[in-house]
Design an enzyme around this catalytic site. Structure first.
Site, mmCIF file in Angstrom:
data_model
loop_
_atom_site.group_PDB
_atom_site.id
_atom_site.type_symbol
_atom_site.label_atom_id
_atom_site.label_comp_id
_atom_site.label_asym_id
_atom_site.label_seq_id
_atom_site.Cartn_x
_atom_site.Cartn_y
_atom_site.Cartn_z
ATOM 1 N N ALA A 117 -4.275 3.151 5.129
ATOM 2 C CA ALA A 117 -2.840 3.851 5.348
ATOM 3 C C ALA A 117 -3.090 5.366 5.725
ATOM 4 C CB ALA A 117 -2.171 3.647 3.987
ATOM 5 N N GLY A 130 -5.865 -0.275 3.232
ATOM 6 C CA GLY A 130 -4.853 -1.279 3.801
ATOM 7 C C GLY A 130 -5.532 -2.055 4.794
ATOM 8 N N GLU A 169 -8.921 3.643 -2.385
ATOM 9 C CA GLU A 169 -7.751 4.409 -2.895
ATOM 10 C C GLU A 169 -8.000 5.266 -3.902
ATOM 11 O OE1 GLU A 169 -8.089 1.311 -1.707
ATOM 12 O OE2 GLU A 169 -6.354 0.849 -0.364
ATOM 13 N N GLU A 215 -7.210 -4.678 3.025
ATOM 14 C CA GLU A 215 -5.985 -5.473 2.415
ATOM 15 C C GLU A 215 -5.450 -6.628 3.632
ATOM 16 O OE1 GLU A 215 -3.891 -2.053 0.498
ATOM 17 O OE2 GLU A 215 -3.470 -3.630 -0.992
#
Ligand code: NAI
Length: 750
Positions: free
Chosen positions: A82, A128, A153, A131
């Site tokens: 992200a 992300g 993260e 993910e």
């Protein structure tokens, strides 16, 4: 089955052509290519949601499509995570939570598509990005150097917040998922396959066709789904607890509870309560198993919002941004071009030289000529490189053939053959001024013999001023300090030291070389101890004083590691060697006075032969037999020695240990800024965090001072001056800033 021919040009392109381009093939497979417009890397941003929804909408209503392939149109970047700037711009935990829910919803919708979706992964697939891939039914990874998978993260004080905390444990098992999320480790394709994250690894040229082939035959999977899905990789997870395998433990509520409890305990002993993210990760995964996937998703979003607002996450993001900024910095004017480096010489095949050779081959991909004074020394150095690659192969980070190709890049010598032709030579021989000067003269002569007068001589000295090493150089403009940290393969920092005479071109070349080795580079001014050794010195000296005042060896280490230093000062001195520190001390003391002087216990230790780990005894006793779980005892001889010297005053407590050591460190960093040894606070923060482990959750000494408030920090130093003397006198820059006492002037960062 052979792939049917496609109908040439894409039959349909989505409205947001820049972000997603959909090719609908005759065989019913929709190939979705994505690339973030105007970026060098794909990163996820909230404003992509409408385009993503439009894409999903069109796929959901497409009755002809039988499978979907997701592939990046940007080589080397599947999806790198992200966008951090987007996160920084959020004002509240609720705003961040909403971002997470938006991401979760998009990926959930993707995972519920009526046809199988295959992620074709080439390049960074992180955070992300992973993910997104986890929300697909099949993951295929291209075997390229740029392909890495992971959920990093936690390194930013956050957790995966687009469903990753729920999907990963159900794919690879709780234990393996926690390991990845708690370490933020990045996996190479073969490693990702071994733990069950990717289904297939293929050569990059086969990626697209294999993804299309699998999209035609794959079945749907669901998150809450079957035991077979849940259990796929667990068989490969090692032995568990009390004779039960992890797989067995993960199958029962009680077993899972035990696993989570153990993970919490291990994590707590590592973070010492200084980092909230790891414990939240465990909580969120546990919630998903105890109360169902939806509760897990909700907990994930909530924790993400709260973590993003913590000072710890903000500091870690500061470190991240600083690191990114340093990647773009050349430290010289734009028009100065670096020399091309094609061959590298390394003198001294010891601990440091062998490490420098390894990262030069491994990261920079350059051939190395490694020289030592003896055959034995050389053999040890070459063995170090070999062991490094043996571990890489064992961890499936590369194949044996790839490792062998790398190993061919290093050749050894005990004379100067092949050294004179190198564009850059790094010396890492013993810390001795005359020896280093002799090395420099030898290298210049060898370079002259090859008409290679541009040859750069870099020294890995940890304390000697570079200008002194260069004092008799024929070409001082080619001399520079490259200060690596041990172990070189792991430590991210390279401190480059430029003298007044070092040419800009030499600096530019050294910076480019360090970056090619994968290092975060800072360039600092020359002087005794440069930046890192200099800030470390008052910190270690303060610890030595505390010891002489009655604090225990273990007590000092414990206080500072509890506070967030990765190792305590006593352990550090044992690792470096008590004798090494004593050599550096007088040089710094001569230059900077009392705050650099060590109490005389270390001199007595050397006389007694207690040099640290290498001699069996130092501050600790490494010869003592300890049972599993038992801590290594302090050196009893030393304790006796210290007891004789003590004046019987009050022994310092943990708070005092932390206050004196941390302030001594941060104040010295400010001295370095006052004297322009470092050009910017940011360089000082990165040097301290990456080179010395200064409290990463504070973001470095300057950010720490900002957080305390300069005026308050100065007051605390003055209090120490009163009790302990002028060594705690605040650095000039701090006094100036504190006297301004206005919010904008009293900070290092705006
Ligand atoms: P080391 O003792 O492990 O290695 C030194 C090597 O240099 C030995 O293999 C020795 O045989 C070789 N050598 C000695 N004279 C030589 C000559 N004339 N020609 C070629 N090779 C020769 O020492 P280490 O720890 O690798 O340190 C090397 C340098 O790096 C020192 O200047 C040290 O201050 C610096 N340094 C050390 C760090 C550490 O953590 N150990 C960290 C940063 C810098």
């Amino acid at each position: 089955a052979a792939a049917p021919r496609t109908s040439g040009a894409p039959t349909h392109t989505s409205a947001d052509a820049d972000l997603f381009a959909v090719e609908r093939r005759d065989d019913g497979i929709a190939v979705v290519r994505f690339a973030v417009p105007g970026a060098t890397q794909n990163t996820l941003r909230a404003d992509f949601a409408p385009a993503f929804e439009t894409l999903l909408e069109s796929l959901e209503h497409d009755t002809e499509v039988i499978g979907v392939v997701l592939v990046s149109a940007r080589p080397g970047s599947f999806m790198a995570g992200a966008d951090i700037d987007m996160l920084d711009a959020q004002k509240s935990a609720a705003d961040v939570e909403a971002l997470s829910k938006q991401g979760q919803a998009g990926f959930r919708r993707l995972s519920k598509l009526h046809v199988p979706v295959v992620a074709a992964i080439e390049g960074a697939c992180l955070g992300g990005g992973l993910e997104l891939a986890l929300a697909c039914d099949v993951r295929i990874a291209a075997d390229t150097a740029a392909t890495t998978l992971g959920l990093p993260e936690v390194m930013l004080g956050l957790l995966p917040a687009a469903g990753g905390t729920q999907r990963l444990p159900r794919l690879v098992g709780i234990q393996a998922a926690l390991d990845l999320m708690l370490t933020g480790r990045k996996l190479r394709p073969a490693q990702a396959k071994a733990c069950g994250i990717v289904d297939t690894v293929v050569a990059p040229e086969a990626l697209r066709d294999e993804a299309i082939r699998q999209a035609r035959f794959a079945g749907k999977r669901s998150l809450t789904g079957s035991a077979s899905l849940f259990g796929r990789a667990r068989a490969r997870i090692g032995a568990g607890v009390n004779g039960l395998t992890h797989a067995a433990l993960e199958d029962t509520t009680l077993g899972r509870r035990l696993l989570f409890a153990q993970a919490r305990k291990r994590t707590r002993s590592k973070t010492r309560g200084n980092y909230p993210a790891p414990e939240r990760i465990i909580d969120v995964v546990a919630t998903g198993f105890a109360r169902g996937v939806q509760a897990g998703f909700d907990a994930e979003a909530k924790a993400f919002g709260e973590l993003a607002m913590t000072p710890e996450s903000q500091s870690l993001r500061h470190v991240y941004h600083a690191t990114e900024a340093l990647k773009r910095t050349t430290f010289v004017a734009r028009n100065v071009k670096a020399r091309a480096v094609r061959r590298v010489g390394v003198l001294g095949a010891g601990l440091m030289g062998a490490g420098i050779a390894t990262v030069t081959i491994d990261k920079a991909g350059l051939p190395v000529r490694l020289k030592d004074v003896s055959d034995d020394g050389l053999a040890r150095g070459l063995d170090h490189v070999q062991q490094f690659y043996a571990r890489r192969v064992a961890k499936k980070a590369m194949t044996r053939a790839q490792a062998d190709r790398c190993l061919h890049q290093v050749t050894g010598t005990t004379d100067y053959s092949g050294i004179g032709a190198c564009e850059l030579v790094v010396e890492a021989v013993f810390e001795d001024l005359d020896l280093k000067r002799a090395m420099l003269a030898d290298v210049e002569a060898a370079a002259d013999a090859c008409a290679n007068t541009d040859c750069i001589f870099a020294t890995n000295t940890s304390s000697l001023p570079i200008a002194e090493i260069a004092a008799q150089a024929k070409r001082p403009e080619n001399v520079i300090g490259l200060h690596y940290f041990s172990p070189v393969e792991k430590m991210p920092l390279l401190e480059i030291i430029a003298t007044e005479q070092t040419s800009k071109k030499t600096i530019a070349t050294a910076v480019a070389f360090g970056k090619a080795q994968g290092k975060t580079v800072i360039v600092v001014g020359d002087g005794p101890g440069f930046y890192t050794t200099r800030v470390l010195s008052p910190y270690l000296n303060e610890a030595a004083r505390l010891l002489s005042e009655g604090a225990g060896v273990r007590q000092i280490d414990q206080a500072l590691t509890d506070h967030g230093f990765p190792v305590g000062p006593m352990t550090l001195r044992d690792e470096v060697g008590v004798d090494v520190g004593v050599k550096v001390g007088p040089i710094l003391e001569a230059a900077f006075g009392e705050r650099m002087s060590a109490p005389d216990a270390s001199q007595r230790m050397i006389e007694a032969g207690h040099l640290g780990r290498k001699s069996g005894k130092g501050f600790y006793d490494y010869t003592a037999k300890t049972k599993k779980g038992e801590k290594r005892p302090a050196n009893a001889d030393l304790e006796r020695l210290l007891a004789q010297q003590r004046d019987g005053g009050r022994a310092p407590d943990a708070a005092e240990i932390v206050e004196r050591c941390t302030l001594a460190f941060a104040n010295e960093a400010a001295h370095c800024l006052s004297e322009r040894v470092i050009r910017e606070p940011m360089h000082g923060d990165i040097g301290a965090v990456f080179g010395l482990g200064f409290l990463p959750f504070t973001g470095g000494p300057f950010r720490y001072i900002d957080a305390v408030g300069v005026a308050r920090f100065v007051d605390r130093l003055h209090a120490l001056v009163e009790r302990h003397g002028p060594r705690f006198e605040p650095a000039p820059i701090l006094k100036t800033m504190a006297s301004a006492r206005s919010a904008s002037h009293g900070r290092f960062y705006s």
